[in-house]
Structure formats: C-alpha cells, structure tokens
Design an enzyme around this catalytic site. Structure first.
Site, PDB file in Angstrom:
ATOM      1  N   TRP A  24       0.878  -1.188   0.000  1.00 42.42           N
ATOM      2  CA  TRP A  24       0.000   0.000   0.000  1.00 42.42           C
ATOM      3  C   TRP A  24       0.910   1.231   0.000  1.00 42.42           C
ATOM      4  O   TRP A  24       1.824   1.332   0.825  1.00 42.42           O
ATOM      5  CB  TRP A  24      -0.877  -0.039   1.258  1.00 42.42           C
ATOM      6  N   ASP A  55      -0.305  -5.183   9.606  1.00 42.04           N
ATOM      7  CA  ASP A  55      -1.287  -4.173   9.218  1.00 42.04           C
ATOM      8  C   ASP A  55      -2.572  -4.930   8.891  1.00 42.04           C
ATOM      9  O   ASP A  55      -2.619  -5.673   7.904  1.00 42.04           O
ATOM     10  CB  ASP A  55      -0.768  -3.401   7.997  1.00 42.04           C
ATOM     11  N   LYS A  70     -12.958  -0.300   6.435  1.00 37.77           N
ATOM     12  CA  LYS A  70     -13.589  -1.171   5.438  1.00 37.77           C
ATOM     13  C   LYS A  70     -14.638  -2.085   6.055  1.00 37.77           C
ATOM     14  O   LYS A  70     -15.765  -2.147   5.581  1.00 37.77           O
ATOM     15  CB  LYS A  70     -12.542  -2.047   4.742  1.00 37.77           C
TER      16      LYS A  70
HETATM   17  N1  PGU Z   1      -3.466  -0.362   5.479  1.00 38.61           N
HETATM   18  C1  PGU Z   1      -3.812  -0.842   4.289  1.00 38.61           C
HETATM   19  C2  PGU Z   1      -3.164  -2.074   3.790  1.00 38.61           C
HETATM   20  C3  PGU Z   1      -4.795  -0.168   3.531  1.00 38.61           C
HETATM   21  O1  PGU Z   1      -5.124  -0.656   2.351  1.00 38.61           O
HETATM   22  C4  PGU Z   1      -5.374   1.005   4.024  1.00 38.61           C
HETATM   23  C5  PGU Z   1      -6.385   1.787   3.234  1.00 38.61           C
HETATM   24  C6  PGU Z   1      -4.986   1.431   5.299  1.00 38.61           C
HETATM   25  C7  PGU Z   1      -4.030   0.726   6.000  1.00 38.61           C
HETATM   26  C8  PGU Z   1      -5.512   2.660   5.980  1.00 38.61           C
HETATM   27  O2  PGU Z   1      -6.831   2.863   5.988  1.00 38.61           O
HETATM   28  P1  PGU Z   1      -7.513   3.832   7.060  1.00 38.61           P
HETATM   29  O3  PGU Z   1      -8.660   4.427   6.365  1.00 38.61           O
HETATM   30  O4  PGU Z   1      -6.497   4.802   7.511  1.00 38.61           O
HETATM   31  O5  PGU Z   1      -7.929   2.922   8.157  1.00 38.61           O
HETATM   32  N2  PGU Z   1      -6.231   1.778   1.870  1.00 38.61           N
HETATM   33  C9  PGU Z   1      -7.262   2.154   0.951  1.00 38.61           C
HETATM   34  C10 PGU Z   1      -7.914   3.487   1.254  1.00 38.61           C
HETATM   35  C11 PGU Z   1      -7.393   4.710   0.626  1.00 38.61           C
HETATM   36  C12 PGU Z   1      -6.065   5.136   1.199  1.00 38.61           C
HETATM   37  O6  PGU Z   1      -5.073   4.956   0.495  1.00 38.61           O
HETATM   38  O7  PGU Z   1      -6.035   5.599   2.351  1.00 38.61           O
HETATM   39  C13 PGU Z   1      -6.737   1.987  -0.452  1.00 38.61           C
HETATM   40  O8  PGU Z   1      -7.460   2.305  -1.384  1.00 38.61           O
HETATM   41  O9  PGU Z   1      -5.640   1.454  -0.622  1.00 38.61           O
END
Ligand code: PGU
Length: 458
Positions: free
Chosen positions: A186, A267, A303
C-alpha cells in the site's frame, strides 16, 4: 526571494479627496467627523504595513503531486462520461455504485443518540470499551495474550494513524532499526515511515511471472535483513496484490522471523473483508501470537464497518509480560499526546456498541458477508467476461485467485493510463483495480477496457 511593496501606500488620491471633502462639508449621507478620517487613515497605514512584506514567505514551496490513490477520486469527479468507473480508492459501493452505511452502524448510532452521550475528551489511549472490544476481536477473547494482559492497546486515527503511532514508537525506542515492507505494498506505508524517520527496505513479494507470491524471494530477503528488524506483514487481503501466503507459508515466515529475532508488525485493514469471517482473517496474527512472540498490530474499521471518515482503528503491542505492556502503553500515550492529544469518540462508540451487543454483532457479520459476497460475485463476472471476450488464449484466472477488495491486473503504467484516458476507468497507476467500486452491470465494459489496454498498449 522577490519582494514587492504594493502601491497602496496611503488612501488612494480620489478617496483621500473624498474623505477630506466630506470632513470639511461636515454633512453627507452620514456625518463624517475628523475622528472618522483619522481612523480610516490609520487603517490604511496598517494595511500598508501588512502588505509591505515579501510576496509570500511560502513562495519556495512547490506544488505537491496528487496522491496516487486519493487523487484518483478527485480526477473521477471531474469526468462527466456516463460509463465512468472509480476503481481507484478501496471503498465499498453498492450494486448501484453508491457509498454504503451499514445497518448495524445506523442502529448503534440510534442507541448512542437515545443514551444522550456527552462529548467530553476521551483519555489519551481512547475509549476503554473500544480498546477491549478491538483487542478481543483481533485475538479472540480467550486468547492467552488477552487473559495474561500482555497487550498494550491504544485507539488510533484509523489504520493510518495507528501505523503512524507505531512508527513513532519504533523511531523513539529502536532508533536505526529498519522496517521491511513488501514489494509492492500500500503506497502510504512508505510515506508513513519516511515521515516518522524510520528507515525501511523492501522484501520480494509479488512475482509477475507466476502472478503469485515470490515465497522464496520473500524468505531470503527477510533472512538477509539485520537481526531485530521489524517485518511489516498484511494480516489478510494483501494490498495491492490480493495474494496472501498459505497457512503453511505463514508458519515458515514465522520460523524465519523468530530465528532472526525480528519483530512482526501486522497491518490488519481488512479483517472480515477477505473471507467474510472475522476469525479466519485474523488467523495469521493469532498464529504468531500463539508462538509467544512479541508483535505489533495496527487495525482499521474503515472497510469492515464502513467507518472510513470516522477514523477509527487501534495499535496493539503484544508484549512478553503485562508489566512490559503497561509501560509500552504509557509511552504510546506519551507519543500521542503532542500529536493529536486524544482520539475522536464517535467511531469508537459505534465499534464498542456493535461488538458489545450480540444481536448487532451477528448482524454485522451478515452484512460483512454480504459485502464480501458482492465483491466475489463481480470478481467472478469480470473473470467470465475477460475469458469470453479475449480470444488470445491469455489466462485470466489470477483474477479469481486474488482475494479481498482489489485485483492486481498486471497492467503497466501506460496501459493503466489508457484505461482512464480512453475508457474513463479510474484506477491507480500500478495496475490495481478496486472491485468494491465495480457493479455487475459494468463488468463487461471493464473487461473490454482491460483487453484493449492489455493487447493494444505496450
Ligand atoms: N493499510 C492498508 C493495507 C490499507 O489498504 C489502508 C487503506 C490502510 C491501512 C488505511 O486505511 P484507514 O482508512 O487509515 O484505516 N487503503 C485504501 C484506502 C485509501 C487510502 O489509500 O487511504 C486503499 O485504497 O488502498
């Protein structure tokens, strides 16, 4: 740096004359007194003082690039094409491609409103009922780490804020220690460690040849890292690849991490979203905890409870004793206090109410299965459409094997750009698409776009 004094050095001549004339006449629509004139003059003098500085003290700040994930939504909004699709951000949409507020969330909020809860500050570590619920959800209420009070839990600002707090802990108490992150991962992981000044390097994870896990590469990179490094692992539904280790591979990963005295750092952003089961999706974390290892786990409710904007999550540090856990928690609080003082209450109460009420908890599990099920359906439909429409013989079965919200299509940057520029399909440039933003009705259209981009753009 360029500087300029703006021409407003005193009231402009016509206005000055006007003021004087009014004062002399003593009559106008309103009586204009000498003190009015003096006041106006002073105010212009103050303006002059303010404006007589350099153009801007911030002039050397350059424009930051748009965020590779959240910036995609901004571009999507500006597009007016009727077939446009936002497959950039990982956020669940209904079959009508609308945002979804879970029924259990609405019910919990109703309960909260009826109780008339106050808006006092939370303690620095967050809402006690939330911290208890979140740790139990992760490990299972009867897990030894919970019973022996070996977990330091602090409410965080969702997954991102919790990761950031853990990064601050690493920076302060393990200076110079490296965090190993998967390649790819990510995108925000790198920003988080960079901003916390924690050094990181990558371990091999994705093998484009097999469109699967490069398990040998992963193991040898974890072995090659300096002893005592932190190893960042995605608890389930790896983002962006959708490829997770098998249970047997998790055991081997744990073996190597133990041998090397590394510290696992999970994570967990998709508990319940990968398989539809909260317990199954926590099995990787529980496997490590059962070995008696010390570990860190960041959690997010963006999510699985759809609480994206509530910013609710937690950081858990499993320690070797309750005494150590208590000290670690005190330091997490110390790190949080100057950053944001204490976390927001609303999302924490929602989680505590849903998890703490057996009816709501059961209903949540059903809704989560419904969301996970819808994603699995469009995944299957996309695979069927790709296979039916593409006569080249390419094997698209990787789409079916990947799990979670995303599919890692293997499209390169130019091909991903073609998806957006020609087909109005918004996605990240690494070839990732969020299936949570796809409807059954648009699967065939998406398949056409992917086939065109894959075969006609290099
Ligand atoms: N860790 C991972 C692996 C994730 O995919 C995401 C969110 C988070 C942590 C953090 O999400 P929080 O909303 O802070 O709890 N990823 C999504 C959302 C958009 C972003 O980049 O924040 C995504 O689309 O990859």
């Amino acid at each position: 740096m360029a500087s300029a004094i703006l021409p407003l050095s005193s009231p402009s001549r016509p206005l000055r004359n006007d003021l004087k004339a009014n004062w002399k006449r003593g009559t106008s629509n309103r009586t204009f007194l000498r003190k009015d004139y003096t006041k106006a003059k002073q105010s212009f003098t103050r303006t002059r003082m303010t404006l007589a500085v350099e153009v801007s003290r911030f002039n050397d700040i350059t424009m930051a690039p748009p965020d590779p994930i959240l910036g995609v939504s901004e571009a999507f909004k500006a597009d007016t094409h009727e077939m446009k699709l936002n497959l950039g951000v990982g956020a669940y949409r209904t079959e009508d491609l609308q945002p979804y507020v879970l029924n259990v969330v609405k019910k919990a909020e109703k309960l909260m409103l009826e109780r008339g809860e106050n808006k006092e500050y939370l303690p620095i570590e967050g809402l006690a009922a939330f911290n208890k619920a979140t740790a139990e959800l992760l490990f299972g209420a009867n897990n030894a780490v919970i019973l022996q009070q070996r977990v330091a839990t602090a409410q965080g600002l969702s997954g991102t804020g919790s990761l950031r707090l853990a990064a601050a802990l690493i920076e302060r108490y393990f200076p110079g220690s490296k965090v190993l992150i998967s390649s790819p991962t990510w995108g925000n992981h790198k920003n988080i460690f960079n901003d916390a000044r924690v050094p990181w390097s990558e371990y091999r994870y994705y093998d484009p040849k097999t469109v699967g896990l490069d398990f040998d590469g992963m193991i040898s990179d974890i072995k090659a890292a300096p002893d005592g490094s932190f190893v960042l692992l995605h608890g389930c539904a790896h983002n962006p690849t959708g490829i997770d280790p098998t249970p047997g591979q998790w055991e081997k990963i744990a073996d190597v991490i133990q041998e090397k005295k590394h510290i696992p750092f999970f994570d967990v952003a998709y508990q319940g979203f990968a398989s539809g089961s909260l317990d199954a999706d926590a099995s990787s974390v529980r496997l490590f905890a059962a070995r008696g290892m010390e570990l860190l786990i960041a959690q997010s409710y963006s999510k699985n409870l759809g609480l994206y904007a509530e910013r609710i999550g937690a950081i858990n540090v499993v320690c070797s004793s309750s005494d150590v856990a208590e000290r670690v928690k005190s330091q997490l609080k110390r790190l949080a206090r100057p950053m944001y003082s204490n976390p927001p209450v609303h999302g924490a109460r929602i989680v505590a109410n849903v998890v703490g009420n057996s009816d709501l908890f059961d209903e949540w599990k059903e809704e989560m299965q419904m969301m996970a099920g819808r994603i699995k359906n469009v995944r299957k439909k996309l695979y069927d459409s790709l296979s039916a429409k593409d006569s080249s013989g390419k094997d698209w079965s990787f789409v079916l094997k990947q799990i979670g919200m995303f599919s890692f299509t293997g499209l390169n940057k130019a091909q991903s750009e073609n998806m957006t520029n020609k087909w109005h399909v918004y996605m990240t440039k690494d070839g990732r698409i969020s299936l949570a933003g796809l409807s059954s009705a648009k699967c065939e259209y998406l398949a056409d776009a992917i086939i065109d981009s894959y075969h006609n753009v290099s």
